[in-house]
Enzyme design. Sequence first.
Site, PDB file in Angstrom:
ATOM      1  N   LYS A   1       1.330  41.056 -20.093  1.00 34.42           N
ATOM      2  CA  LYS A   1       0.520  41.626 -18.789  1.00 34.42           C
ATOM      3  C   LYS A   1       0.790  41.274 -17.578  1.00 34.42           C
ATOM      4  CE  LYS A   1      -3.313  41.442 -16.291  1.00 34.42           C
ATOM      5  NZ  LYS A   1      -2.938  42.087 -15.332  1.00 34.42           N
TER       6      LYS A   1
ATOM      7  N   GLU B   1      -1.872  27.627 -17.765  1.00 32.86           N
ATOM      8  CA  GLU B   1      -1.051  27.106 -16.708  1.00 32.86           C
ATOM      9  C   GLU B   1      -1.831  27.429 -15.408  1.00 32.86           C
ATOM     10  OE1 GLU B   1       1.832  25.166 -16.824  1.00 32.86           O
ATOM     11  OE2 GLU B   1       2.909  25.686 -18.694  1.00 32.86           O
TER      12      GLU B   1
ATOM     13  N   CYS C   1       2.168  27.152  -7.361  1.00 35.52           N
ATOM     14  CA  CYS C   1       1.130  26.388  -8.255  1.00 35.52           C
ATOM     15  C   CYS C   1       1.356  24.813  -8.008  1.00 35.52           C
ATOM     16  CB  CYS C   1       1.255  26.547  -9.683  1.00 35.52           C
ATOM     17  SG  CYS C   1       2.927  26.490 -10.458  1.00 35.52           S
TER      18      CYS C   1
ATOM     19  N   GLU D   1      -7.241  24.769  -3.531  1.00 40.38           N
ATOM     20  CA  GLU D   1      -5.618  25.476  -3.340  1.00 40.38           C
ATOM     21  C   GLU D   1      -5.964  26.716  -2.414  1.00 40.38           C
ATOM     22  OE1 GLU D   1      -4.594  27.477  -6.982  1.00 40.38           O
ATOM     23  OE2 GLU D   1      -2.510  26.538  -6.897  1.00 40.38           O
TER      24      GLU D   1
END
Length: 502
Positions: free
Chosen positions: A194, A270, A305, A404
Amino acid sequence: MTQATHEDRERWAERARRLTLPCGLFVDGAMCQALSGETLPVYNPATGTVLAQMALAGKEDVDRAVAGARAAFADGRWRKVSPRERGRRLLHLAALLEAHRDELALLETLCVGKPIADSLAVDLRAAARTFAWYGEAADKVYDQLAPVPPEALAMVTREPLGVVAAVVPWNFPLHMAAWKVAPALATGNSVVLKPAEQSPLSALRLGELAMEAGIPPGVLQVVCGDGPTTGAALGLHDDVDCVAFTGSTEVGKLFLGYAGASNMKRVWLECGGKTAHVVFADCPDLSRAAAAAADAIFFNQGEMCSAGSRLLLDAAIASPFLELLMEQARRYEPGDPLDPATRMGALVSAAQLERVLGSIRQAQADGARLLTGGRQCRQETGGWFVAPTIFDGVEPRSVLAQEEVFGPVLAVLSFRGEAEALAIANGTLYGLAAAVWTADLNRAHRFARELRAGTVWVNCFEEGDMTVPFGGFGHSGFGRDKSLHALDKYTDLKTTWMALAP
Ligand code: NAD
């Protein structure tokens, strides 16, 4: 823009106009539409216009894709193919990705706004390399015989899990998909991929190319759609054995909940990061470190990331270092993603633009000093661009130092001494990566050992290779992509104990 880059840009734009965009779901070896007929728009971030209407896979489409993947696993059309032959077909797929490199790179750039030069040199190269690497590994991993008493023979073998759902983000669409799909296929699983709703096009082409490479129908399914519809249907599915997820920490936690609420499927995560990039006064090369610090946060528009989003400077060199850094930042002024000379492109969506501008406003309200950027740019294009942004004097506990941003926004903090540097570096919930610059070998080892991160770079940044694992500690998730360690995620160990007649 020089004449040469103008012509190159025009060539890419012309290719983009001629491109046929895939826009369905890829199930049991063929493109199809969603059973409900529902669609979702996909945008071009460089212009803010709709690129395509994509099929939106509902629960019934996910059921169909999972059932097809299960049937493929059960009849052994891939699982029972010899590892050597599986490897050969994965190598063929890698070669097809190389052969279609320009087309696939263009799909990435059109969907996510990253510079075409990066799509070619980073995304496509990494995706092809990943399939080749696991293709080569497929027949090179041995099972074990246990050292049991002479009256027995005990085999410890690895078996594929069954149906693996790979749920991936938009920042490196094909590259992140490859990190999951390649090892899962190498070990004989069926995969339902996906892609993120912002970037489904390259995943659909991957499905088609996998068929061309001889991977049987049903073994790699691609379902497109948004998270709450398509992603949740996979997470909650009772016949999915494993979810391999890359994305935000917030959604990663949802997948743990989905597994608990359904069949206890295993979940590998992750997730996000807030990488500390630490520069000591004895850094061997300040200019190189400044170039690395700029690239660490401005490459891929900061939508990384592992972006070096916190720069920790030894107070003794903070001032000269910032001068070098500002010089480097000027090289990342956003440009047209289709111009091969562009180093920074557009943010992926209007929502992401708002999120990044919101973080900038918050940092200003919290008293951080804006050194450069802090604004939207290229508005005349209709696209979603933000200038490279640097804040100095950021407090370690402030939102900018803790959360973040996923955009080109750097938080600069200063420290005095190793202990303070370590406390700041380890002072977030994340633990994906960290970097340290020092000429002192003892300090390099000492500091690297104490950093709480899945990857530590010494006197470099964002270096890596397929041979080494990648993943995080803490809220950055668990499980590792890349290297032979990734194979552990897609296999179960089986003990077969045989009594031997005397
Ligand atoms: P996201 O978490 O919003 O989405 C990731 C995937 O999950 C997408 O396919 C999305 O459709 C799906 N999803 C979203 N909501 C869902 C829900 N409620 N239920 C089920 N599925 C859902 O992340 P994103 O915005 O696409 O990507 C950015 C994030 O990815 C950042 O936090 C970044 O740090 C992380 N990331 C991590 C790594 C890594 O290796 N650790 C690599 C790249 C990106």
